[in-house]
Design a protein around this motif. Structure first.
Motif, short mmCIF file in Angstrom:
data_model
loop_
_atom_site.label_atom_id
_atom_site.label_comp_id
_atom_site.label_asym_id
_atom_site.label_seq_id
_atom_site.Cartn_x
_atom_site.Cartn_y
_atom_site.Cartn_z
N LEU A 33 -19.43 -80.87 30.98
CA LEU A 33 -19.49 -81.17 32.41
C LEU A 33 -18.12 -81.59 32.94
O LEU A 33 -17.30 -82.16 32.21
N CYS A 34 -17.93 -81.33 34.22
CA CYS A 34 -16.74 -81.82 34.92
C CYS A 34 -16.71 -83.34 34.80
O CYS A 34 -17.71 -84.01 35.05
N GLN A 35 -15.56 -83.90 34.40
CA GLN A 35 -15.47 -85.34 34.19
C GLN A 35 -15.35 -86.11 35.50
O GLN A 35 -15.41 -87.34 35.51
N HIS A 36 -15.18 -85.40 36.59
CA HIS A 36 -15.06 -86.07 37.88
C HIS A 36 -16.42 -86.18 38.57
O HIS A 36 -16.89 -87.27 38.83
N CYS A 37 -17.06 -85.05 38.83
CA CYS A 37 -18.34 -85.08 39.56
C CYS A 37 -19.54 -85.11 38.60
O CYS A 37 -20.61 -85.53 38.98
N ARG A 38 -19.35 -84.66 37.37
CA ARG A 38 -20.41 -84.62 36.36
C ARG A 38 -21.64 -83.83 36.83
O ARG A 38 -22.75 -84.09 36.43
N LYS A 39 -21.41 -82.89 37.73
CA LYS A 39 -22.50 -82.03 38.20
C LYS A 39 -22.26 -80.59 37.78
O LYS A 39 -23.16 -79.92 37.30
N ASN A 40 -21.04 -80.14 37.99
CA ASN A 40 -20.70 -78.75 37.66
C ASN A 40 -20.13 -78.69 36.25
O ASN A 40 -19.63 -79.69 35.73
N LEU A 41 -20.18 -77.51 35.66
CA LEU A 41 -19.52 -77.33 34.38
C LEU A 41 -18.01 -77.31 34.59
O LEU A 41 -17.51 -76.84 35.62
N LEU A 71 -12.16 -80.47 34.48
CA LEU A 71 -12.59 -80.48 35.89
C LEU A 71 -13.22 -79.15 36.27
O LEU A 71 -12.82 -78.10 35.77
N CYS A 72 -14.19 -79.21 37.18
CA CYS A 72 -14.69 -77.98 37.78
C CYS A 72 -13.66 -77.51 38.82
O CYS A 72 -12.77 -78.27 39.20
N LEU A 73 -13.83 -76.31 39.29
CA LEU A 73 -12.85 -75.74 40.21
C LEU A 73 -12.76 -76.57 41.49
O LEU A 73 -11.67 -76.82 42.00
N ALA A 74 -13.92 -77.00 42.00
CA ALA A 74 -13.93 -77.76 43.26
C ALA A 74 -13.14 -79.05 43.12
O ALA A 74 -12.30 -79.37 43.98
N CYS A 75 -13.39 -79.80 42.03
CA CYS A 75 -12.69 -81.07 41.84
C CYS A 75 -11.20 -80.84 41.59
O CYS A 75 -10.36 -81.62 42.03
N HIS A 76 -10.88 -79.78 40.87
CA HIS A 76 -9.48 -79.48 40.63
C HIS A 76 -8.76 -79.18 41.94
O HIS A 76 -7.65 -79.64 42.17
ZN LIG Z 1 -16.31 -81.53 39.51
#
Ligand SMILES: [Zn+2]
Length: 87
Positions: A33-41, A71-76
């Motif tokens: 999982l994305c370490q920022h939002c923990r929702k997206n891969l 990070l997922c693309l959105a968080c990045h």
């Molecule tokens: Zn994310």
């Protein structure tokens, strides 16, 4: 896209190996999982402390898994965008 000075680093075997090992570890911990939002891969292995021309040869920064985050693309994109605003 990677900046010119970082291109050879991102193409290096050392980075590719370190990155793959980090993704494997994150997948083992929480399924990747994305370490920022923990929702997206996660999608991108990001350096918490940004790589600069001054530290590109410092493997304590560039190849240190403690300095990585998945990070997922959105968080990045959010991170990249907010960094640009600060400069
Ligand atoms: Zn994310």
């Amino acid at each position: 896209m990677a900046k010119d000075y970082a291109k050879s680093f991102y193409n290096s075997n050392a980075w590719q190996k370190c990155r793959a090992a980090f993704i494997l570890e994150r997948t083992r911990i929480d399924g990747g999982l994305c370490q920022h939002c923990r929702k997206n891969l996660g999608y991108i292995v990001d350096h918490v402390k940004e790589i600069t021309p001054g530290n590109i040869t410092n493997t304590d920064i560039t190849l240190n898994q403690n300095n990585f985050q998945y990070l997922c693309l959105a968080c990045h994109n959010i991170k990249t965008f907010s960094n640009k605003k600060k400069v």
